[in-house]
Write a protein that holds these residues in place. Structure first.
Motif, mmCIF file in Angstrom:
data_model
loop_
_atom_site.group_PDB
_atom_site.id
_atom_site.type_symbol
_atom_site.label_atom_id
_atom_site.label_comp_id
_atom_site.label_asym_id
_atom_site.label_seq_id
_atom_site.Cartn_x
_atom_site.Cartn_y
_atom_site.Cartn_z
ATOM 1 N N ALA A 185 0.669 -1.276 0.004
ATOM 2 C CA ALA A 185 0.028 0.011 -0.008
ATOM 3 C C ALA A 185 0.876 1.246 0.177
ATOM 4 O O ALA A 185 0.582 2.456 -0.465
ATOM 5 C CB ALA A 185 -0.934 -0.067 1.272
ATOM 6 N N GLY A 186 2.034 1.037 0.749
ATOM 7 C CA GLY A 186 2.762 2.320 0.437
ATOM 8 C C GLY A 186 4.069 2.331 -0.446
ATOM 9 O O GLY A 186 5.039 3.058 -0.434
ATOM 10 N N ALA A 187 3.905 1.233 -1.362
ATOM 11 C CA ALA A 187 5.071 1.207 -2.351
ATOM 12 C C ALA A 187 6.297 0.881 -1.840
ATOM 13 O O ALA A 187 7.230 1.847 -2.321
ATOM 14 C CB ALA A 187 5.012 2.500 -3.414
ATOM 15 N N VAL A 188 6.428 0.435 -0.664
ATOM 16 C CA VAL A 188 7.600 0.061 -0.186
ATOM 17 C C VAL A 188 8.423 -1.159 -0.712
ATOM 18 O O VAL A 188 7.604 -2.379 -0.726
ATOM 19 C CB VAL A 188 7.754 0.092 1.341
ATOM 20 C CG1 VAL A 188 8.902 -0.360 1.817
ATOM 21 C CG2 VAL A 188 7.225 1.191 2.057
ATOM 22 N N ASP A 189 9.561 -1.120 -1.260
ATOM 23 C CA ASP A 189 10.020 -2.332 -2.076
ATOM 24 C C ASP A 189 11.305 -2.850 -1.248
ATOM 25 O O ASP A 189 12.564 -2.250 -1.739
ATOM 26 C CB ASP A 189 10.583 -2.006 -3.500
ATOM 27 C CG ASP A 189 9.243 -1.476 -4.196
ATOM 28 O OD1 ASP A 189 8.141 -2.033 -3.783
ATOM 29 O OD2 ASP A 189 9.235 -0.829 -5.362
ATOM 30 N N ASP A 190 11.306 -3.706 -0.544
ATOM 31 C CA ASP A 190 12.289 -4.048 0.337
ATOM 32 C C ASP A 190 12.492 -5.604 0.528
ATOM 33 O O ASP A 190 13.441 -6.100 1.118
ATOM 34 C CB ASP A 190 12.450 -3.324 1.669
ATOM 35 C CG ASP A 190 11.527 -3.650 2.620
ATOM 36 O OD1 ASP A 190 10.411 -4.458 2.160
ATOM 37 O OD2 ASP A 190 11.435 -3.593 3.935
ATOM 38 N N THR A 191 11.691 -6.433 -0.264
ATOM 39 C CA THR A 191 11.692 -7.566 -0.343
ATOM 40 C C THR A 191 11.406 -8.104 -1.973
ATOM 41 O O THR A 191 10.815 -7.188 -2.743
ATOM 42 C CB THR A 191 10.763 -8.467 0.356
ATOM 43 O OG1 THR A 191 9.145 -8.238 -0.186
ATOM 44 C CG2 THR A 191 10.903 -8.023 1.773
ATOM 45 N N PRO A 192 11.940 -9.172 -2.364
ATOM 46 C CA PRO A 192 11.329 -9.703 -3.663
ATOM 47 C C PRO A 192 9.776 -9.580 -3.975
ATOM 48 O O PRO A 192 9.482 -9.343 -5.023
ATOM 49 C CB PRO A 192 12.036 -11.187 -3.918
ATOM 50 C CG PRO A 192 13.128 -11.231 -2.946
ATOM 51 C CD PRO A 192 12.642 -10.322 -1.632
ATOM 52 N N VAL A 193 9.254 -10.037 -3.001
ATOM 53 C CA VAL A 193 7.566 -9.989 -3.079
ATOM 54 C C VAL A 193 7.166 -8.738 -3.355
ATOM 55 O O VAL A 193 6.443 -8.287 -4.075
ATOM 56 C CB VAL A 193 7.121 -10.844 -2.196
ATOM 57 C CG1 VAL A 193 5.384 -10.408 -2.059
ATOM 58 C CG2 VAL A 193 7.406 -12.276 -2.014
#
Length: 385
Positions: free
Chosen positions: A96-104
């Motif tokens: 929801a917050g467009a946080v990309d810190d994992t492959p998923v």
């Protein structure tokens, strides 16, 4: 149901990840090709080798210079749908917050930007699922077009949905939805007439065909009401009934706002006056059978313009006779078409049927799921016209 569909399966750090192997197997059994994507937390619960074994493909455990997220979920990417199952509260909030810190989460952001369909099956403790921030995140992501497969609330936990529910929602997300916005009512299975508190009159119908039709209509985008004496299912609003009278009443009520009816139930042709007490054994007994109304006739009288698909079961084994009986039914009530088959297929997974239309007859042999797909496709074409 998923023939030819490429599913990227995202696995996050919920204990429900232990179900991933069986879920991947089920997706493949339904025809999908599956590739796994795992967070670091998920790898602490289930080994990537297990997911590799279940999918028969290499597993993405990190995003590298090969830009795996773009290869899978980007424009013209490999995946037809990105499924996250299980999805933790942490993962849903990050998406929801467009946080990309994992492959998923990185694959999720990529999929959403590329309009690749995304399906999420949450799994967490119930208090986490009830957290206002988690609920807001689910609402936000849902507004972006993401499909959520509702968890089962049991024992203080929001447990991951059943494999059947997940598979149906993946198929719905990945395919065309010609029945979107349509309300289809399906009757299914046998009805039961009480003789006394112990004994009943019924028949051998298993309900497999009707449930398959309901699922096929749901996958094609319909809102489905299933009227039957059977279990709750994830793809339909179930109206539980037992007797023919209860089925008549529930079906009539459901058809008030329906766009089509599929009458697949084997409804009792006869009922009896029920004894309030158990009838004692060892005595001669005659039961006075009373005819029940024909459901299709009753629904047609109340809904003159409703498209109705009928099912007709015979025991002759002769195609000509099945066609003749189906045409009588077709003409009597102005049906869209009739599916005619022999009683020998009751309870089986495979079937042979004749689809009898006003101007032609089509033969079908195969699984009931495949026949259901044919019926649902015909309903879609009918309503489009």
């Amino acid at each position: 149901m998923l023939e030819g569909v490429n599913v990227a399966l995202g696995v996050t750090g919920s204990i429900a990840a232990v179900k991933t192997v069986e879920l991947a197997h089920e997706l493949r059994r339904r025809g999908a090709t599956v590739r796994g994507v795992m967070t670091g937390s998920a790898q602490g619960i289930i080994h990537p080798w297990a997911v590799e074994f279940a999918t028969d493909n290499d597993v993405v455990t990190e995003i590298t210079g090969s830009v795996e997220h773009v290869d899978l979920c980007g424009y013209d990417g490999w995946a037809d749908v990105f499924l996250i199952a299980p999805a933790t509260a942490n993962t849903v909030g990050k998406i929801a917050g467009a946080v990309d810190d994992t492959p998923v989460t990185t694959c999720a952001t990529t999929a959403l930007g590329a309009d690749t369909p995304v399906v999420i099956a949450p799994a967490m403790h119930e208090p986490m699922y009830d957290h206002p921030g988690v609920l807001d995140a689910i609402d936000t992501v849902s507004e972006w077009g993401v499909d959520f497969v509702d968890p089962r609330i049991e024992e203080g936990k929001a447990k991951i949905a059943s494999e059947e529910a997940i598979v149906c929602d993946v198929a719905r997300a990945a395919g065309e939805r010609p029945l979107s916005g349509e309300h289809v009512v399906v009757t299914s299975g046998a009805t039961t007439e009480s003789i006394d508190p112990v004994r009943v009159l019924t028949n051998r119908s298993s309900g497999k065909m009707g449930r398959a039709v309901a699922a096929a209509c749901y996958v094609r985008g319909a809102d489905v009401t299933l009227v039957h004496d059977g279990p709750n299912v994830p793809y339909a609003d179930v109206q539980a009934v037992e007797s023919a009278e209860e089925m008549f009443t529930a079906t009539q009520e459901a058809c008030v706002e329906a766009d089509a009816l599929v009458s697949a139930a084997a409804i009792s042709d006869y009922t009896v006056e029920t004894s309030d007490e158990k009838i004692r054994s060892g005595q001669e007994l005659t039961l006075a059978l009373e005819s029940t109304p024909k459901l299709i006739d009753e629904v047609r009288a109340a809904n003159p313009d409703l498209p109705i698909v009928g099912f007709k079961t015979e025991t002759s084994g002769e195609d000509d006779q099945m066609i003749a009986k189906a045409r009588e039914m077709l003409d009597r009530t102005g049906l869209a078409f009739v599916v005619a088959n022999d009683a020998s297929v009751m309870g089986n997974d495979e079937t042979r049927a004749l689809l009898v239309h006003a101007g032609d007859v089509a033969q079908f042999s195969g699984s009931k799921q495949s026949l259901a797909a044919e019926v649902a496709a015909s309903i879609g074409a009918l309503l489009a016209d």
